[in-house]
Motif scaffolding. Sequence first.
Motif, PDB file in Angstrom:
ATOM      1  N   ASP A 242       0.804  -1.307  -0.090  1.00  0.00           N
ATOM      2  CA  ASP A 242      -0.106   0.139   0.110  1.00  0.00           C
ATOM      3  C   ASP A 242       0.614   1.102   0.066  1.00  0.00           C
ATOM      4  OD1 ASP A 242      -2.238  -1.650   0.214  1.00  0.00           O
ATOM      5  OD2 ASP A 242      -2.471  -1.450   2.283  1.00  0.00           O
ATOM      6  N   ASP A 243       2.100   1.133   0.420  1.00  0.00           N
ATOM      7  CA  ASP A 243       2.895   2.433   0.574  1.00  0.00           C
ATOM      8  C   ASP A 243       3.293   3.001  -1.011  1.00  0.00           C
ATOM      9  OD1 ASP A 243       2.873   1.757   3.060  1.00  0.00           O
ATOM     10  OD2 ASP A 243       4.799   1.144   3.123  1.00  0.00           O
ATOM     11  N   ARG A 244       3.239   1.987  -1.948  1.00  0.00           N
ATOM     12  CA  ARG A 244       3.641   2.447  -3.380  1.00  0.00           C
ATOM     13  C   ARG A 244       4.885   3.076  -3.112  1.00  0.00           C
ATOM     14  NH1 ARG A 244      -0.646   1.324  -6.246  1.00  0.00           N
ATOM     15  NH2 ARG A 244       0.281   2.433  -8.024  1.00  0.00           N
ATOM     16  N   ILE A 245       5.881   2.709  -2.933  1.00  0.00           N
ATOM     17  CA  ILE A 245       7.363   3.097  -3.035  1.00  0.00           C
ATOM     18  C   ILE A 245       7.699   2.878  -4.292  1.00  0.00           C
ATOM     19  CG2 ILE A 245       9.566   3.367  -1.770  1.00  0.00           C
ATOM     20  CD1 ILE A 245       7.344   4.172   0.076  1.00  0.00           C
ATOM     21  N   GLU A 246       8.330   3.967  -5.058  1.00  0.00           N
ATOM     22  CA  GLU A 246       8.770   3.765  -6.446  1.00  0.00           C
ATOM     23  C   GLU A 246       9.818   4.461  -6.818  1.00  0.00           C
ATOM     24  OE1 GLU A 246       4.750   2.638  -9.166  1.00  0.00           O
ATOM     25  OE2 GLU A 246       5.947   4.412  -9.389  1.00  0.00           O
ATOM     26  N   LEU A 247      10.731   3.960  -7.505  1.00  0.00           N
ATOM     27  CA  LEU A 247      11.976   4.994  -7.935  1.00  0.00           C
ATOM     28  C   LEU A 247      11.991   5.193  -9.559  1.00  0.00           C
ATOM     29  CD1 LEU A 247      15.229   3.783  -6.120  1.00  0.00           C
ATOM     30  CD2 LEU A 247      13.958   5.963  -5.959  1.00  0.00           C
ATOM     31  N   HIS A 248      11.978   6.521 -10.423  1.00  0.00           N
ATOM     32  CA  HIS A 248      11.915   6.615 -11.680  1.00  0.00           C
ATOM     33  C   HIS A 248      13.516   6.918 -11.889  1.00  0.00           C
ATOM     34  CE1 HIS A 248       7.660   6.574 -12.357  1.00  0.00           C
ATOM     35  NE2 HIS A 248       7.758   6.517 -11.141  1.00  0.00           N
ATOM     36  N   GLU A 249      14.176   6.130 -12.340  1.00  0.00           N
ATOM     37  CA  GLU A 249      15.364   6.315 -12.809  1.00  0.00           C
ATOM     38  C   GLU A 249      15.858   6.233 -14.381  1.00  0.00           C
ATOM     39  OE1 GLU A 249      17.785   7.568 -11.155  1.00  0.00           O
ATOM     40  OE2 GLU A 249      17.164   7.206  -8.967  1.00  0.00           O
ATOM     41  N   GLY A 250      16.052   7.191 -14.873  1.00  0.00           N
ATOM     42  CA  GLY A 250      16.190   7.132 -16.337  1.00  0.00           C
ATOM     43  C   GLY A 250      14.663   6.636 -16.975  1.00  0.00           C
ATOM     44  N   ASP A 251      15.040   5.697 -17.967  1.00  0.00           N
ATOM     45  CA  ASP A 251      13.675   4.982 -18.491  1.00  0.00           C
ATOM     46  C   ASP A 251      13.379   3.744 -17.547  1.00  0.00           C
ATOM     47  OD1 ASP A 251      13.355   6.876 -20.455  1.00  0.00           O
ATOM     48  OD2 ASP A 251      14.200   5.714 -22.002  1.00  0.00           O
ATOM     49  N   ALA A 252      13.790   3.749 -16.501  1.00  0.00           N
ATOM     50  CA  ALA A 252      13.321   2.242 -15.655  1.00  0.00           C
ATOM     51  C   ALA A 252      12.576   3.013 -14.517  1.00  0.00           C
ATOM     52  CB  ALA A 252      14.623   1.508 -15.182  1.00  0.00           C
ATOM     53  N   VAL A 253      11.451   2.006 -14.064  1.00  0.00           N
ATOM     54  CA  VAL A 253      10.869   2.408 -12.819  1.00  0.00           C
ATOM     55  C   VAL A 253      11.078   1.066 -11.830  1.00  0.00           C
ATOM     56  CG1 VAL A 253       8.683   2.530 -11.751  1.00  0.00           C
ATOM     57  CG2 VAL A 253       9.242   3.242 -14.077  1.00  0.00           C
ATOM     58  N   LEU A 254      11.498   1.359 -10.757  1.00  0.00           N
ATOM     59  CA  LEU A 254      11.774   0.323  -9.837  1.00  0.00           C
ATOM     60  C   LEU A 254      10.662   0.268  -8.622  1.00  0.00           C
ATOM     61  CD1 LEU A 254      15.685   0.527  -9.337  1.00  0.00           C
ATOM     62  CD2 LEU A 254      14.293  -0.813 -10.933  1.00  0.00           C
ATOM     63  N   ALA A 255       9.847  -0.662  -8.355  1.00  0.00           N
ATOM     64  CA  ALA A 255       8.755  -0.411  -7.513  1.00  0.00           C
ATOM     65  C   ALA A 255       9.158  -1.473  -6.286  1.00  0.00           C
ATOM     66  CB  ALA A 255       7.400  -0.930  -8.031  1.00  0.00           C
ATOM     67  N   LEU A 256       9.216  -0.906  -5.087  1.00  0.00           N
ATOM     68  CA  LEU A 256       9.601  -1.676  -3.790  1.00  0.00           C
ATOM     69  C   LEU A 256       8.577  -2.213  -3.103  1.00  0.00           C
ATOM     70  CD1 LEU A 256      12.407   0.580  -2.778  1.00  0.00           C
ATOM     71  CD2 LEU A 256      12.654  -1.178  -4.451  1.00  0.00           C
TER      72      LEU A 256
ATOM     73  N   SER B  39      10.456  -4.481 -11.553  1.00  0.00           N
ATOM     74  CA  SER B  39      11.233  -3.449 -12.300  1.00  0.00           C
ATOM     75  C   SER B  39      10.530  -3.568 -13.832  1.00  0.00           C
ATOM     76  CB  SER B  39      12.622  -3.916 -12.505  1.00  0.00           C
ATOM     77  OG  SER B  39      12.732  -5.093 -12.877  1.00  0.00           O
ATOM     78  N   LEU B  40      10.753  -2.203 -14.541  1.00  0.00           N
ATOM     79  CA  LEU B  40       9.748  -1.949 -15.601  1.00  0.00           C
ATOM     80  C   LEU B  40      10.620  -1.102 -16.318  1.00  0.00           C
ATOM     81  CD1 LEU B  40       7.078  -3.039 -16.778  1.00  0.00           C
ATOM     82  CD2 LEU B  40       6.256  -0.833 -16.374  1.00  0.00           C
ATOM     83  N   ALA B  41      10.829  -1.269 -17.641  1.00  0.00           N
ATOM     84  CA  ALA B  41      11.820  -0.367 -18.581  1.00  0.00           C
ATOM     85  C   ALA B  41      11.417  -0.683 -19.873  1.00  0.00           C
ATOM     86  CB  ALA B  41      13.441  -0.424 -18.253  1.00  0.00           C
ATOM     87  N   ILE B  42      11.156   0.421 -20.700  1.00  0.00           N
ATOM     88  CA  ILE B  42      10.961   0.250 -22.038  1.00  0.00           C
ATOM     89  C   ILE B  42      11.948   1.089 -23.028  1.00  0.00           C
ATOM     90  CG2 ILE B  42       9.263   0.629 -23.994  1.00  0.00           C
ATOM     91  CD1 ILE B  42       7.040   0.749 -21.673  1.00  0.00           C
ATOM     92  N   PRO B  43      12.723   0.680 -23.416  1.00  0.00           N
ATOM     93  CA  PRO B  43      13.885   1.521 -24.356  1.00  0.00           C
ATOM     94  C   PRO B  43      13.020   2.257 -25.498  1.00  0.00           C
ATOM     95  CG  PRO B  43      14.358  -0.763 -24.196  1.00  0.00           C
ATOM     96  CD  PRO B  43      12.962  -0.848 -23.810  1.00  0.00           C
ATOM     97  N   ARG B  44      13.528   3.468 -25.984  1.00  0.00           N
ATOM     98  CA  ARG B  44      12.964   4.005 -26.925  1.00  0.00           C
ATOM     99  C   ARG B  44      12.973   3.821 -28.257  1.00  0.00           C
ATOM    100  NH1 ARG B  44      12.422   9.583 -24.103  1.00  0.00           N
ATOM    101  NH2 ARG B  44      12.499   9.153 -21.988  1.00  0.00           N
ATOM    102  N   SER B  45      14.218   3.090 -28.805  1.00  0.00           N
ATOM    103  CA  SER B  45      14.146   2.895 -30.196  1.00  0.00           C
ATOM    104  C   SER B  45      14.058   1.557 -30.590  1.00  0.00           C
ATOM    105  CB  SER B  45      15.549   3.451 -30.836  1.00  0.00           C
ATOM    106  OG  SER B  45      16.446   2.445 -30.376  1.00  0.00           O
ATOM    107  N   PRO B  46      13.534   1.368 -31.663  1.00  0.00           N
ATOM    108  CA  PRO B  46      13.378  -0.041 -32.230  1.00  0.00           C
ATOM    109  C   PRO B  46      14.595  -0.976 -32.096  1.00  0.00           C
ATOM    110  CG  PRO B  46      12.491   1.435 -33.868  1.00  0.00           C
ATOM    111  CD  PRO B  46      13.240   2.303 -33.131  1.00  0.00           C
TER     112      PRO B  46
ATOM    113  N   PHE C 108      21.078  -8.185 -12.375  1.00  0.00           N
ATOM    114  CA  PHE C 108      21.377  -7.266 -13.466  1.00  0.00           C
ATOM    115  C   PHE C 108      21.413  -5.762 -12.925  1.00  0.00           C
ATOM    116  CE2 PHE C 108      17.009  -5.131 -13.483  1.00  0.00           C
ATOM    117  CZ  PHE C 108      16.323  -6.190 -12.874  1.00  0.00           C
ATOM    118  N   ASP C 109      21.772  -4.889 -13.817  1.00  0.00           N
ATOM    119  CA  ASP C 109      22.214  -3.416 -13.243  1.00  0.00           C
ATOM    120  C   ASP C 109      21.243  -2.728 -14.208  1.00  0.00           C
ATOM    121  OD1 ASP C 109      24.847  -3.954 -12.022  1.00  0.00           O
ATOM    122  OD2 ASP C 109      25.377  -4.792 -13.902  1.00  0.00           O
ATOM    123  N   VAL C 110      20.997  -1.581 -13.257  1.00  0.00           N
ATOM    124  CA  VAL C 110      20.275  -0.287 -14.045  1.00  0.00           C
ATOM    125  C   VAL C 110      21.274   0.683 -13.588  1.00  0.00           C
ATOM    126  CG1 VAL C 110      18.321   1.370 -13.714  1.00  0.00           C
ATOM    127  CG2 VAL C 110      17.757  -1.137 -13.372  1.00  0.00           C
ATOM    128  N   LEU C 111      21.700   1.455 -14.780  1.00  0.00           N
ATOM    129  CA  LEU C 111      22.613   2.485 -14.577  1.00  0.00           C
ATOM    130  C   LEU C 111      22.085   3.741 -15.219  1.00  0.00           C
ATOM    131  CD1 LEU C 111      25.666   3.352 -13.571  1.00  0.00           C
ATOM    132  CD2 LEU C 111      26.323   2.694 -16.014  1.00  0.00           C
TER     133      LEU C 111
END
Length: 829
Positions: A62-76, A102-109, A204-207
Motif C-alpha cells: 500500500d505504500d507504493r514506494i517507487e523509483l524512476h531512474e532514466g527510463d526504468a521504474v523500480l517498485a519496492l 522493475s519495468l523499462a521500455i527502451p525508446r528505439s526499435p 542485473f544492473d540499472v545504471l
Amino acid sequence: MSGYAECDYTHLMRLRLGLLLLHLSLPLSPALCAADPSPRDILATLNALRLDSQHVYTISPDDRIELHEGDAVLALDQGKLAFFQPFEDHITGFVFSGLGHSLAIPRSPVEKQQMARFLAAPILDQRFVSVYARFTDDTASYLLAQLSHASRQPAPDAGFAALWLPNVERLNANHSFRILFEKYSSSPRHFFHAGIDGILTGPFDVLVDSMRPENFLLGQPRAASGSAYYDVWTSYALPTSTPPPISFDALHYQINTTIRPDNSIEADASVDYRALAGGESVLFVHLSRALKVETVSLASGEALSFFQNEGLTEEELRLRGDDILCVFLPSPPKPGDTFTIRFRYRGNVIENYGNSVLFVGARESWYPHLGDASEFALYDLTFRWPKHLRLVATGQKSGEHEEGDFRVANWKSDRQVSEAGFNLGEYAVASISSANHSVAVYANKLLEEAILARLSHSAVAQEDFGRAGMPDPLRGGMHTTPALPPPPPPSPADALKSLAREVDSSITFYEKFCGPFPFHDLAVSQIPGTFGQGWPGLLYLSTYAFLPAEAQQRAGLSAATQESYTDIIPVHEVAHQWWGNVVGWSSYRDQWIDEGLAVYLALLFADSQKNSNRALLTWLTRYRKRLLTKPLDSDLAPADIGPVSMGTRLNSSKSPDAYDVVVYSKGPWIFHMLREMLRDPASHEPDAHFIALLHTLVFKYAEKALSTDDLQREVEAAMTHRMDLEGGRSMEWFFQQYIHGTGIPHYRVEFTVRHAEKGFQVRGKLFQTSVPRSFIAPVPLFANSASGHGNYLGTVIATGEETPFTFITAADPHKILIDPHMTLLCVTD
Ligand SMILES: [Zn+2]
C-alpha cells in the motif's frame, strides 16, 4: 545475494561503451585546501561506509514506494529497506530485500530488438528480491519523502544490517571512486546504479550516469562456456542528457623507455596537456596495471597525488584491477592553460614467447595514454634496449647508436597520431624504398627456424603416409615421371621480400582511393598469435602472414584462411594507415566504418592483382555466407543478431564472436553497395564518385572522429539521382536498413512473357522476404535468353512484400536473373 559478486560498478566503468572515465575529469572545488582530508583519506571514509542499522524501514504494497531512474521504474513492493550512513550529510545508497518489480521500455526499435534478444520481450518487466543501490543524485530524499507520506517509521534492525554486511564491505570500493570524483566537481554529473537480483533473470544492473555519453544502461554479467561476458541489454543517451565535456587533451608525449635484459621496462614520460573545459583538476589516463607508477610530478618537480588501483592487493589487481591512472592536480587550470606532467613507472608489458620472440602485450596502455582512438597528439619516443635485439616503433627513426650493452634510438611522429607502439625481437629484415615512402618487413629469425622445424616435421609425416599408401599402378606404369621431391622449406628472406613488395604495391593502390600515404616509413613486424594491428607507420602481422602458401597449408590452414592471411590481412592493416590512423572513430557505434573500409579496400586490392580469380566477388560471397550461417555457439545467424552500428555490443554470452563476423563481413558489403550505387560504367573512371567520397572523408576528418551520422551526410552530399529512392536527397533508407538495421533481404521473381509489337512484354512480380515490410532496395534484373546472355532489363525498387514490374525486351527471356553482378547484399533463389 551471492549474485552481487558480479554487480560491480567498476566493471561497468570498464565497458568501452563510448567511453567513460577517460572523458571525464572533475574540478577541485575551491573550498578544498591543505587542511582538508586528502583524496586518499576521503576514499578510505567512503570505503568504510556501512548501513544505518538504527533506521530500517518496513514497506508494504500500500505504500507504493517507487523509483524512476532514466527510463526504468523500480517498485519496492514489500520488504525491508536500509540507507547507508551519510557521507558529508549526503546519503549515497540503500539496500532492499523483499519483493519488487522493475519495468523499462527502451525508446528505439533497435534497442527494443536488443532487449528482446536477451529477455525474450522488447521491455524489461521483471520481479526482483533485492536491490543494492548507490547514487549521488537525490534518490534518498525522494525515497524518504515517499516513506514519510506512507507514515513509515524506521526502527533499529541490527540483524538486517548484519545480513547485508558482507556484500556492503565487498561492493563499497566499486562505487567509492565515482562518489569521490563528484565531490571534486564544481558542476557535478550525478549517477545512480542499482545491482538488482531478478527472480528469473538473476543479477542485473540499472545504471543512469551522466558521466557516460550514453547515460542509461541495462545489462547483466553472464558466464558462458567458461568465459565471462557483460550482456548489454540496452544503452543509449536519454533525450534530456548532454554529453560529458572533454576536460583535457594531450598535445605531446615525450617517452624515454629502457628495456632491461629481463624484458621489464623502466620509463619516464613527460606529457604536455591542455585544459579544455577548464576548472577541472582530476586527470584520467590509461596505463597498464602491469606497470607500477613510482612518481607523478609537475614540470616544477612538485609531486602530485595519484590513484592506481588504489588499495588492491596483487591478487585483487589481477582479478579486478583496471588500467586507469587517476592524477590530482594541485589547482584547477583555466580553459586553454597548458601544463606538463611527468610520470615514472616500471613493470613488465613485454610478453616473451621463447626463442627471443617478444611482443608488447599492453598495446594501448604501455604508456600513460589520454583519450581514445580519436584523440591525436605528437610523439617523441626514445628507447634503450638490449643490443642483440632490433626494435621498431611508430614515427621516424633517428640517431641509432650503441651505449654499452644497449642500443639507443629516437622515433618522432611526423604528424599527429592517436597512439604509439613498438615491437622488438631478433629480426631478419627486408626493405623496399620508393620516392615517397619506404617499407621494411621484420620477422623473428628464431621463430622462423622453429616454424621451419615444425613444418619439415609435418612434411616428413605426410611423405611417410604417402609411401604407406597403395602405389598407383596406372600412373607408375604409364609414366616415368619421378616422384616429386619434397618442397624446399620456405625461405624467410624470400617471404619477407615478397611481403614487402605486396605491402608496397598496396600503398600505391590505396593512394588512388584515399590520397597520399600519410607516413614516410612503414615497418611491418611479426607477432605470435593470429591477429593483426595497424599502428601509424607500424604493422603487427601474425606469423601466418609471413609464410608461403604451401607452408601455411602444411601448418593446417584451410584454403580460405590461407587466402585471408596472405591476401587480405596484411593489406587490410595497410589500409588502416588511412582508416584508423588518419580518420579516427570515438564511439563503439562508429568503429565499423574504419574496419569495413579497411576490409573493402583490401578486397579491391586483391581483386586488382594478376590471377586474382575474381577475389572481390569470391570474398563478398564468403562474407554473405558467414552472415547467413548460424554458428554453433550462437542463437541467431550473424545477420540477425544486431546492426553493425551496435559495435562491440554484438559480442555477448549469446554470440561470443558476433562483432567480428558482423563488422568484418557486413562492413565491406556496405561500402561495396555504396561503390556500386555511385558507379558510372560509362565514365572513363567509373569509380570517380566513390573515390571523391573517400578523398573527402580523409580530408575533412583527418585527425578527427568520423561518426556514422557524418558518413551519412557525406554520402548524401555525393549521392547520385538513382540513389534517391525516397526523394529529398536522403540516404536514410540505406543507413536505416543496412547500418542501423538487421536482416538480409531474400528476392524471388515470377513472370510471364507475351509477344508485343516490338519484341516481348515481360510482366512479373519481385517478392521480398526476411526483412521488415518497410524495407526498400534497388534490385537490378537481367534477362537470360536462349543464347545465355544476360541483358539488363532494368532496376526494380523493391517496396514491401511484392513489387510488380513490366519490361519490353527484344529477345524472349527464358530466365530472369536477380542482381547477377552482386551489387546488393541480398539472397536470391
Ligand atoms: Zn582492422
